[in-house]
Design a protein around this motif. Structure first.
Motif, short mmCIF file in Angstrom:
data_model
loop_
_atom_site.label_atom_id
_atom_site.label_comp_id
_atom_site.label_asym_id
_atom_site.label_seq_id
_atom_site.Cartn_x
_atom_site.Cartn_y
_atom_site.Cartn_z
N GLY A 1 0.79 -1.22 0.00
CA GLY A 1 0.00 0.00 0.00
C GLY A 1 0.82 1.27 0.00
O GLY A 1 0.29 2.36 -0.21
N PHE A 2 2.12 1.13 0.23
CA PHE A 2 3.02 2.31 0.19
C PHE A 2 3.57 2.43 -1.22
O PHE A 2 4.30 1.57 -1.68
N GLU A 3 3.20 3.51 -1.90
CA GLU A 3 3.61 3.74 -3.28
C GLU A 3 4.27 5.10 -3.43
O GLU A 3 3.89 6.07 -2.76
N ARG A 4 5.25 5.16 -4.31
CA ARG A 4 5.90 6.43 -4.62
C ARG A 4 5.32 6.97 -5.93
O ARG A 4 5.15 6.22 -6.90
N GLY A 5 5.03 8.25 -5.94
CA GLY A 5 4.53 8.88 -7.15
C GLY A 5 5.68 9.31 -8.04
O GLY A 5 6.80 8.81 -7.93
N ARG A 6 5.40 10.26 -8.90
CA ARG A 6 6.39 10.72 -9.86
C ARG A 6 7.52 11.47 -9.16
O ARG A 6 7.33 12.08 -8.12
N LYS A 7 8.69 11.42 -9.76
CA LYS A 7 9.80 12.25 -9.31
C LYS A 7 9.53 13.65 -9.83
O LYS A 7 9.41 13.87 -11.04
N ASN B 1 -4.16 2.19 2.83
CA ASN B 1 -4.33 1.13 3.82
C ASN B 1 -3.02 0.44 4.16
O ASN B 1 -2.92 -0.80 4.20
N VAL B 2 -2.00 1.23 4.38
CA VAL B 2 -0.69 0.69 4.76
C VAL B 2 -0.75 0.27 6.24
O VAL B 2 -1.05 1.08 7.11
N ARG B 3 -0.47 -0.99 6.49
CA ARG B 3 -0.49 -1.49 7.87
C ARG B 3 0.90 -1.30 8.48
O ARG B 3 1.88 -1.91 8.07
N VAL B 4 0.94 -0.43 9.47
CA VAL B 4 2.19 -0.12 10.15
C VAL B 4 2.15 -0.75 11.53
O VAL B 4 1.25 -0.44 12.33
N PRO B 5 3.08 -1.65 11.84
CA PRO B 5 3.06 -2.30 13.16
C PRO B 5 3.30 -1.31 14.28
O PRO B 5 3.94 -0.26 14.08
N ALA B 6 2.79 -1.63 15.45
CA ALA B 6 2.92 -0.73 16.59
C ALA B 6 4.36 -0.43 16.94
O ALA B 6 4.68 0.66 17.44
N ASN B 7 5.26 -1.39 16.65
CA ASN B 7 6.67 -1.13 16.96
C ASN B 7 7.35 -0.23 15.93
O ASN B 7 8.56 -0.06 15.97
N ASN B 8 6.56 0.35 15.01
CA ASN B 8 7.08 1.36 14.10
C ASN B 8 6.54 2.75 14.43
O ASN B 8 6.73 3.69 13.66
N VAL B 9 5.88 2.88 15.56
CA VAL B 9 5.48 4.20 16.04
C VAL B 9 6.73 4.92 16.53
O VAL B 9 7.53 4.37 17.29
N ILE B 10 6.91 6.17 16.07
CA ILE B 10 8.06 6.98 16.49
C ILE B 10 7.61 7.92 17.60
O ILE B 10 6.72 8.75 17.40
N GLY B 11 8.22 7.79 18.76
CA GLY B 11 7.82 8.63 19.88
C GLY B 11 6.52 8.13 20.48
O GLY B 11 6.22 6.93 20.48
N GLU B 12 5.70 9.07 20.95
CA GLU B 12 4.44 8.72 21.60
C GLU B 12 3.25 9.08 20.74
O GLU B 12 3.26 10.12 20.06
N ILE B 13 2.23 8.23 20.77
CA ILE B 13 0.99 8.53 20.06
C ILE B 13 0.39 9.82 20.63
O ILE B 13 0.30 10.01 21.85
#
Length: 384
Positions: free
Chosen positions: A195-201, A219-231
């Motif tokens: 679900g993570f896509e790059r558009g045009r340069k 709808n990119v599923r990001v695991p909880a252990n990829n949260v940076i800092g605090e929610i």
């Protein structure tokens, strides 16, 4: 005026950086600009020589050197060879991405990502700006909704530096639909996540070889252990790291102005008109005198800021002052230097022409001049 910012160690490091630039960058830079891309292996070579990532602790493969004066040396040497695209790319890693990873990540996250940053294998980016939200971070529309142990990310980002080449993007997303100061959070999105896509340069006015792109999250599923800092503390996290980002911008602004002034001064000594070097004309001498004075004054503020940053005392307001003043100065200096070059200044083969295009973004990214003045003005109003 003698500059007292650097020690013998810094000057020895300068020799290493200068040799690297002459060996690995100068022979290839024009081709990179024409191809509009910087090869990834340059990051590997630069990391191996300690050109960036110095602040990464030794346990993760870095040197643990947090003295910002080494970053100033890198800026000066990259701009000395007029490689602004590269300066921006390295600055993004050192002054922005790594600051988030070093100060906000858990020990497990650091172990996962920092060793690859230290070797140059991993390139990072920051996903904040959106089509409808630039300086106004409260206007961000990208969302993250919790689903079990994951967060589901949806939205779009634009003007993302290193967006094409990045292996890890720190994305700001709205986690509280009700808004407020605790509505934003930060997530590390890694290359290859479904679900993570790059558009045009994006085709930019300047900085041709520094890739900039659009990013899409479906709808990119990001695991909880990829949260940076605090929610919920994303806004505060971003605000806390703006001084380092803006210091990087105005370090580069002063280095760029100095580099273009140096080639212009030489040009004025060599260029003949009416039987004499144009530097012998009073008007030209006055132009050069004014530029030299402005650069010296800006450099004094920069040096003071660097020492304050080293001591943990550089405030957001002081960084805003330096950012808007020196970036505007950079544009003025380059414009005047181009005028002194005459018709040759309009030719892309001359450094001043390339700098004229590359530098225009400086008063925009990292917070526009108007936003910087608003930050300073609000602080002054609050002191009444």
């Amino acid at each position: 005026m003698k500059r007292n910012l650097f020690t013998a160690d810094h000057e020895q490091y300068r020799e290493t950086v200068r040799a690297f630039m002459e060996r690995e960058v100068v022979p290839h830079y024009e081709k990179w600009e024409a191809d509009k891309f910087t090869p990834r292996d340059l990051y590997l070579k630069a990391a191996e020589q300690g050109i960036y990532g110095l602040s990464i602790p030794e346990e993760f493969g870095g040197s643990g050197e947090t003295d910002y004066r080494y970053r100033v040396v890198v800026h000066e040497e990259v701009y000395r060879v007029h490689a602004m695209s590269l300066a921006v790319a390295f600055g993004l890693q050192d002054d922005i991405v790594l600051q988030y990873l070093l100060h906000l990540c858990t020990p497990e996250q650091k172990q996962r990502w920092l060793p690859r940053f230290a070797t140059g294998e991993m390139i990072g980016a920051i996903g904040m700006t959106e089509p409808g939200a630039g300086s106004d971070l409260k206007g961000l529309r990208t969302t993250a909704v919790q689903d079990g142990d994951d967060w589901v990310l949806n939205g779009q980002k634009t003007f993302i530096s290193c967006g094409i080449s990045a292996d890890l993007v720190i994305v700001a997303a709205r986690t509280d639909p009700n808004g407020g100061s605790r509505s934003l959070s930060l997530f590390a999105v890694e290359a290859g996540m479904p679900g993570f896509e790059r558009g045009r340069k994006l085709d930019k006015l300047g900085l041709a070889s520094q890739d900039t792109s659009e990013l899409y999250f479906d709808n990119v599923r990001v695991p909880a252990n990829n949260v940076i800092g605090e929610i919920g503390r994303g806004m505060g996290h971003m605000m806390a790291h703006l001084p380092s980002e803006r210091l990087g911008v105005y370090t580069g602004a002063v280095a760029s102005a100095k580099a273009i002034f140096d080639v212009t001064r030489k040009y004025c000594s060599d260029r003949m008109a009416f039987g004499q070097p144009i530097a012998d004309f009073q008007h030209v001498r006055f132009e050069l005198a004014e530029i030299a004075t402005e650069i010296d004054v800006a450099e004094a503020y920069l040096d003071k800021s660097v020492l304050a940053f080293n001591a943990g005392e550089l405030t957001a307001v002081d960084a805003a002052k330096g950012k808007w003043w020196t970036s505007e100065l950079q544009l003025r200096v380059i414009d005047r230097c181009l005028q002194l070059h005459g018709g040759y200044g309009f030719m892309n083969e001359y450094a001043v022409a390339r700098a004229y295009k590359d530098a225009r973004i400086q008063t925009i990214y990292g917070g526009t001049t108007a936003i910087m003045k608003e930050i300073i003005g609000r602080d002054l109003a609050g002191q009444r």
